[in-house]
Enzyme design. Structure first.
Site, PDB file in Angstrom:
ATOM      1  N   THR A  34      -9.056   2.948   6.821  1.00 58.92           N
ATOM      2  CA  THR A  34      -8.622   1.574   7.090  1.00 58.92           C
ATOM      3  C   THR A  34      -7.109   1.494   7.331  1.00 58.92           C
ATOM      4  OG1 THR A  34      -8.445   1.193   4.698  1.00 58.92           O
ATOM      5  CG2 THR A  34     -10.497   0.524   5.773  1.00 58.92           C
TER       6      THR A  34
ATOM      7  N   ASP B 177      -0.352  12.552  21.816  1.00 57.58           N
ATOM      8  CA  ASP B 177       0.912  12.248  21.136  1.00 57.58           C
ATOM      9  C   ASP B 177       0.860  12.655  19.672  1.00 57.58           C
ATOM     10  OD1 ASP B 177       1.911  11.233  23.456  1.00 57.58           O
ATOM     11  OD2 ASP B 177       1.896   9.133  22.831  1.00 57.58           O
TER      12      ASP B 177
ATOM     13  N   ASP C 102       0.814  -1.213   0.000  1.00 58.92           N
ATOM     14  CA  ASP C 102       0.000   0.000   0.000  1.00 58.92           C
ATOM     15  C   ASP C 102       0.852   1.270   0.000  1.00 58.92           C
ATOM     16  OD1 ASP C 102      -2.271  -1.489  -0.075  1.00 58.92           O
ATOM     17  OD2 ASP C 102      -2.838  -1.183   2.014  1.00 58.92           O
ATOM     18  N   GLY C 103       2.041   1.216   0.623  1.00 57.77           N
ATOM     19  CA  GLY C 103       2.924   2.378   0.595  1.00 57.77           C
ATOM     20  C   GLY C 103       3.365   2.721  -0.816  1.00 57.77           C
TER      21      GLY C 103
ATOM     22  N   ASN D 112      -4.483   8.948   1.722  1.00 55.74           N
ATOM     23  CA  ASN D 112      -4.780   8.315   3.009  1.00 55.74           C
ATOM     24  C   ASN D 112      -4.968   9.328   4.127  1.00 55.74           C
ATOM     25  OD1 ASN D 112      -5.063   5.596   2.582  1.00 55.74           O
ATOM     26  ND2 ASN D 112      -3.167   4.995   3.598  1.00 55.74           N
TER      27      ASN D 112
ATOM     28  N   TYR E  63      -3.834   4.065   9.331  1.00 58.30           N
ATOM     29  CA  TYR E  63      -3.364   4.449  10.666  1.00 58.30           C
ATOM     30  C   TYR E  63      -4.532   4.824  11.580  1.00 58.30           C
ATOM     31  CZ  TYR E  63       0.032   6.460  13.991  1.00 58.30           C
ATOM     32  OH  TYR E  63       0.806   6.750  15.095  1.00 58.30           O
ATOM     33  N   SER E  64      -5.505   5.537  11.043  1.00 56.74           N
ATOM     34  CA  SER E  64      -6.657   5.952  11.838  1.00 56.74           C
ATOM     35  C   SER E  64      -7.355   4.757  12.474  1.00 56.74           C
ATOM     36  CB  SER E  64      -7.640   6.730  10.957  1.00 56.74           C
ATOM     37  OG  SER E  64      -8.824   7.043  11.669  1.00 56.74           O
ATOM     38  N   LEU E  65      -7.462   3.670  11.748  1.00 55.47           N
ATOM     39  CA  LEU E  65      -8.114   2.468  12.267  1.00 55.47           C
ATOM     40  C   LEU E  65      -7.368   1.929  13.489  1.00 55.47           C
ATOM     41  CD1 LEU E  65     -10.300   0.247  11.857  1.00 55.47           C
ATOM     42  CD2 LEU E  65      -8.632  -0.949  10.433  1.00 55.47           C
ATOM     43  N   SER E  66      -6.036   2.004  13.453  1.00 57.60           N
ATOM     44  CA  SER E  66      -5.230   1.436  14.539  1.00 57.60           C
ATOM     45  C   SER E  66      -5.343   2.233  15.827  1.00 57.60           C
ATOM     46  CB  SER E  66      -3.764   1.333  14.104  1.00 57.60           C
ATOM     47  OG  SER E  66      -3.169   2.614  14.030  1.00 57.60           O
TER      48      SER E  66
END
Length: 304
Positions: free
Chosen positions: A200, A189, A87-88, A160, A202-205
């Site tokens: 789906t 932080d 994905d990156g 993203n 970083y926000s998801l994590s």
């Protein structure tokens, strides 16, 4: 299909290919891909550093039409962009097509592969479906970042998310305004501003919701907030979001998709919806909800 992006009608199909380093175990899959493209008389335009890497590391014999290093060398030439990696890599490929509306298809040579959702086992079938035009194009919105001395000036857009993170051990303070109306101060932080596509990632994590890609919205998701009353928040993407960032360390790390820079505090950032969309190729039999089930095991229950 409603809101479909029109594909240019050229005599021969031109596919741009973007990639970076891949594991040596993928040599057979790469050979298969380029053999299939040659068999179908596809004209290949490939990212120059990736082409040089494939020749050196995999000793591949690739028939190409041209090499590209910048967006201007590819975005008005290709019919499709093919991203080879995870994905990156997919996110980086978007910077080369910019506002040209060239549809993007990702073959997953990486790990999860939510955007690059075609497995290497399905390369042959995927290329056949693409060239047979058995697909739909899904429009995905981007966000645009504005700030003084913008380090993302070459491509200040994110498919993203935009992420602001502390540098060091001290929390940062972020005053958030929506269309100049004060929302709140985040003591945390960091803070993630994501598109529905990024919901789906970083926000998801950090506990953010999954948002359907067609929903015109931004997500504001704090990272480790020092509040019991602050949670992820969804706002319309027609808004302008202003963020005033301060902190004891004097610096923060700011990331826009795959690109990251250290910026000096105090810092003011504005986030708006980008004036163009990216077209994602959904091959016949695939869509966002199927990918959600396959990649994130959405709704999986061992009892069933």
């Amino acid at each position: 299909m409603e809101n479909a992006i029109e594909i240019k009608n050229l005599e021969k199909v031109v596919i741009a290919i973007y990639g970076k380093q891949l594991e040596s175990s993928f040599k057979n899959e790469l050979e298969l891909l380029f053999d299939i493209l040659e068999k179908h008389q596809v004209e290949v335009v490939i990212y120059a550093p990736f082409y040089e890497y494939l020749i050196k590391e995999f000793n591949l014999q690739i028939s190409i039409r041209a090499l590209f290093r910048t967006s201007g060398e590819v975005k008005h030439l290709a019919d499709y962009m093919l991203s080879l990696g995870g994905d990156g890599t997919f996110l980086e490929s978007v910077a080369f097509i910019e506002e040209s509306c060239i549809p993007v298809l990702g073959i997953n040579f990486g790990r999860l592969g939510f955007l690059a959702n075609i497995s290497t086992e399905d390369i042959g079938a995927a290329i056949d479906l693409l060239l047979s035009k058995k697909y739909s194009i899904e429009r995905r919105s981007l966000l645009q970042v504005f700030t003084d001395k913008n380090p993302f000036l070459n491509f200040p857009f994110g498919l993203n998310d935009l992420t602001i993170q502390k540098k060091g051990t001290s929390m940062i303070n972020v005053n958030a305004y929506i269309d100049d109306d004060f929302l709140c101060t985040y003591w945390a932080d960091g803070l993630i501003i994501s598109t529905p596509t990024g919901s789906t990632a970083y926000s998801l994590s950090v506990g953010g919701p999954i948002v359907s890609p067609s929903l015109p919205s931004f997500l504001i998701s704090p990272i480790a907030p020092h509040h019991l009353t602050v949670r992820p928040f969804v706002i319309p993407d027609s808004c302008t979001l202003k963020l005033e960032v301060t902190g004891r360390s004097g610096e923060v790390d700011v990331s826009l998709d795959s690109y990251s820079h250290t910026m000096t505090l105090p810092l003011i950032l504005e986030v708006k919806k980008a004036p163009f969309h990216i077209g994602l190729v959904n091959l016949q039999g695939t869509n966002f909800f199927k990918t959600l089930r396959n990649k994130l095991l959405w709704g999986v229950d061992k009892r069933n």
